[in-house]
Design an enzyme around this catalytic site. Structure first.
Site, short mmCIF file in Angstrom:
data_model
loop_
_atom_site.label_atom_id
_atom_site.label_comp_id
_atom_site.label_asym_id
_atom_site.label_seq_id
_atom_site.Cartn_x
_atom_site.Cartn_y
_atom_site.Cartn_z
N HIS A 36 0.83 -1.21 0.00
CA HIS A 36 0.00 0.00 0.00
C HIS A 36 0.86 1.25 0.00
O HIS A 36 2.03 1.22 0.39
CB HIS A 36 -0.93 0.04 1.21
CG HIS A 36 -0.21 0.14 2.53
ND1 HIS A 36 0.49 -0.92 3.09
CD2 HIS A 36 -0.07 1.16 3.40
CE1 HIS A 36 1.01 -0.55 4.24
NE2 HIS A 36 0.71 0.72 4.45
N ASP A 55 0.35 5.03 1.89
CA ASP A 55 -0.44 5.43 3.05
C ASP A 55 -1.56 6.38 2.67
O ASP A 55 -1.39 7.24 1.79
CB ASP A 55 0.46 6.13 4.09
CG ASP A 55 1.45 5.15 4.71
OD1 ASP A 55 1.08 3.97 4.88
OD2 ASP A 55 2.58 5.56 5.02
N HIS A 68 4.67 0.27 0.20
CA HIS A 68 5.47 -0.50 1.14
C HIS A 68 4.68 -1.70 1.67
O HIS A 68 3.46 -1.75 1.56
CB HIS A 68 6.02 0.37 2.27
CG HIS A 68 4.97 1.16 2.99
ND1 HIS A 68 4.41 2.31 2.47
CD2 HIS A 68 4.39 0.98 4.19
CE1 HIS A 68 3.53 2.79 3.30
NE2 HIS A 68 3.48 2.01 4.36
N ARG A 79 5.53 6.01 13.77
CA ARG A 79 5.49 6.67 12.45
C ARG A 79 5.00 8.10 12.60
O ARG A 79 4.01 8.34 13.29
CB ARG A 79 4.54 5.90 11.54
CG ARG A 79 4.62 6.32 10.10
CD ARG A 79 3.68 5.48 9.26
NE ARG A 79 2.45 6.19 9.01
CZ ARG A 79 1.36 5.65 8.44
NH1 ARG A 79 1.36 4.38 8.09
NH2 ARG A 79 0.30 6.36 8.23
C1 SIN Z 1 3.35 1.25 7.72
O1 SIN Z 1 2.69 0.58 6.92
O2 SIN Z 1 3.28 2.46 7.77
C2 SIN Z 1 4.29 0.55 8.68
C3 SIN Z 1 5.30 -0.28 8.01
C4 SIN Z 1 6.06 -1.14 8.99
O3 SIN Z 1 5.63 -1.32 10.13
O4 SIN Z 1 7.12 -1.65 8.62
#
Ligand code: SIN
Length: 284
Positions: free
Chosen positions: A110, A112, A260, A275
Site C-alpha cells: 500500500h 499510506d 510498502h 510513524r
Molecule cells: C506502515 O505501513 O506504515 C508501517 C510499516 C512497517 O511497520 O514496517
C-alpha cells in the site's frame, strides 16, 4: 561529505553520505545526526534524495519522540491518523505495536492514506523494538512499475480515476454500526490511476490493494481485472528494496512514488514502530 558518481545519480556534492541499495529505489544516508535541527541546504538535499531514491534509510538514530516529530516537521505540516488513540500525548505519532496478543496483519502492499483527499507526502518510521528475526519492510518503486508498462496500456490508463476507500482496509477493525459515520468523515476519494510527482514531474502507478476499490466508470469485472494486474506490479522484485531493521533505524519514504509492505513473519515476537507522517497535496 560524498560526491555522487553513479550514472543513476546526478553528479553533485551532497552534505551527507548516500549509498544506493538498488538501481532505482532505496538509499542509506549517513554522516548526519537527525537529533539536530538541520540547515536548509541539508533539508533540501534530503528532499531531493527522497524524490530520487523514494526511500531513505538511516542507522543508529536514537531519537526521542520529540526529536522524531521535530525532524519530520522540517519537511512540512504533519498529519494525524484517525486510528491514533485520542488520549495519546503526542497525536502526531502513530504507534504500531504487535506482539503475542496482537498479531501483525500488515502483509499487503500500500501507499499510506490514499483514502484522504490529500494523501501524505511521506512517512518517517522509527524502529523502537524489533524482533530478533523477521519484521522487515519492503518498498516498491511505482515510477519504475509505471515506466515499464506497455505503451498501449499507458494510453488506456491516461485520464482514468480510481476510488480509494478507508473502510476497505480498516472496516474489519471498526464495528459495523459505525461505518456510516466513518464513511461521512472519510468519504471515498477519486485519484488518478497514474499520478504525476509534484516535484519531479515523473509518472507513477497510483493504485494499491489496501485502499483502491475500483476504477471509476468501468464495468466491475473489467475494473477488478485491470486493478488486479496493476496492483500486482508492486510485488515484482525488480522494483523493490528490503530493509532489515535495527534499533535506531529510520526509514523515510516518498508516499507519492512508492508502496510498502511490512512482513508479518515474526509472531509471537514483539515489534514496536513509531510513524510520523508529513502531509501531502492532491494527486494530479
Ligand atoms: C506502515 O505501513 O506504515 C508501517 C510499516 C512497517 O511497520 O514496517
Amino acid at each position: 561529505m560524498t560526491t555522487a558518481t553513479s550514472s543513476a545519480r546526478s553528479v553533485h556534492t551532497l552534505p551527507f553520505d548516500l549509498d544506493p541499495q538498488t538501481p532505482g529505489i532505496g538509499a542509506f544516508i549517513s554522516d548526519l545526526d537527525l537529533r539536530q535541527a538541520l540547515p536548509d541546504e541539508v533539508i533540501a538535499a534530503l528532499r531531493a534524495a527522497l524524490v530520487q531514491w523514494k526511500v531513505l534509510f538511516f542507522r543508529d538514530q536514537h531519537l526521542s519522540e520529540e526529536e522524531h516529530i521535530r525532524f519530520a516537521r522540517q519537511f512540512g505540516e504533519l498529519e494525524i491518523h484517525p486510528l491514533t488513540p485520542p488520549d495519546q500525548p503526542r497525536p502526531e505519532i502513530l504507534r504500531i505495536v504487535h506482539d503475542r496478543d496482537n498479531r501483525g496483519t500488515e502483509n499487503f502492499w500500500h501507499s499510506d492514506v490514499t483514502w484522504r483527499p490529500q494523501p501524505s507526502l511521506g512517512s518517517i518510521l522509527r524502529a523502537v523494538e524489533i524482533p530478533e528475526l523477521g519484521g522487515d519492510t519492503l518498498w516498491a518503486d511505482m515510477e519504475a512499475a509505471y515506466a515499464e508498462l506497455p505503451d498501449t496500456l499507458k494510453e488506456k490508463l491516461a485520464g482514468l480515476q480510481a476510488e480509494h476507500n478507508f473502510l476497505r482496509a480498516f472496516g474489519h477493525r471498526i464495528p459495523e454500526e459505525q461505518h456510516p459515520e466513518i464513511r461521512e468523515r472519510h468519504p471515498p476519494q477519486h485519484h488518478p490511476v497514474v499520478r504525476t510527482h509534484p516535484e519531479s514531474g515523473r509518472k507513477s502507478l497510483y493504485v494499491n490493494i489496501a485502499f483502491t476499490d475500483h476504477i471509476v466508470g468501468m464495468d466491475k469485472q473489467e475494473s477488478d481485472k485491470l486493478l488486479g494486474f496493476l496492483q500486482d506490479r508492486a510485488g515484482r522484485p525488480e522494483y523493490q528494496v528490503r530493509l532489515k531493521w535495527q534499533p535506531g533505524t529510520i526509514a523515510f519514504w516518498d508516499n507519492r512514488a512508492s508502496q510498502h509492505y511490512a512482513v508479518s513473519d515474526y509472531w509471537p515476537q514483539r515489534r514496536v514502530m513509531e510513524r510520523v507522517t508529513v502531509a501531502g497535496d492532491r494527486p494530479f
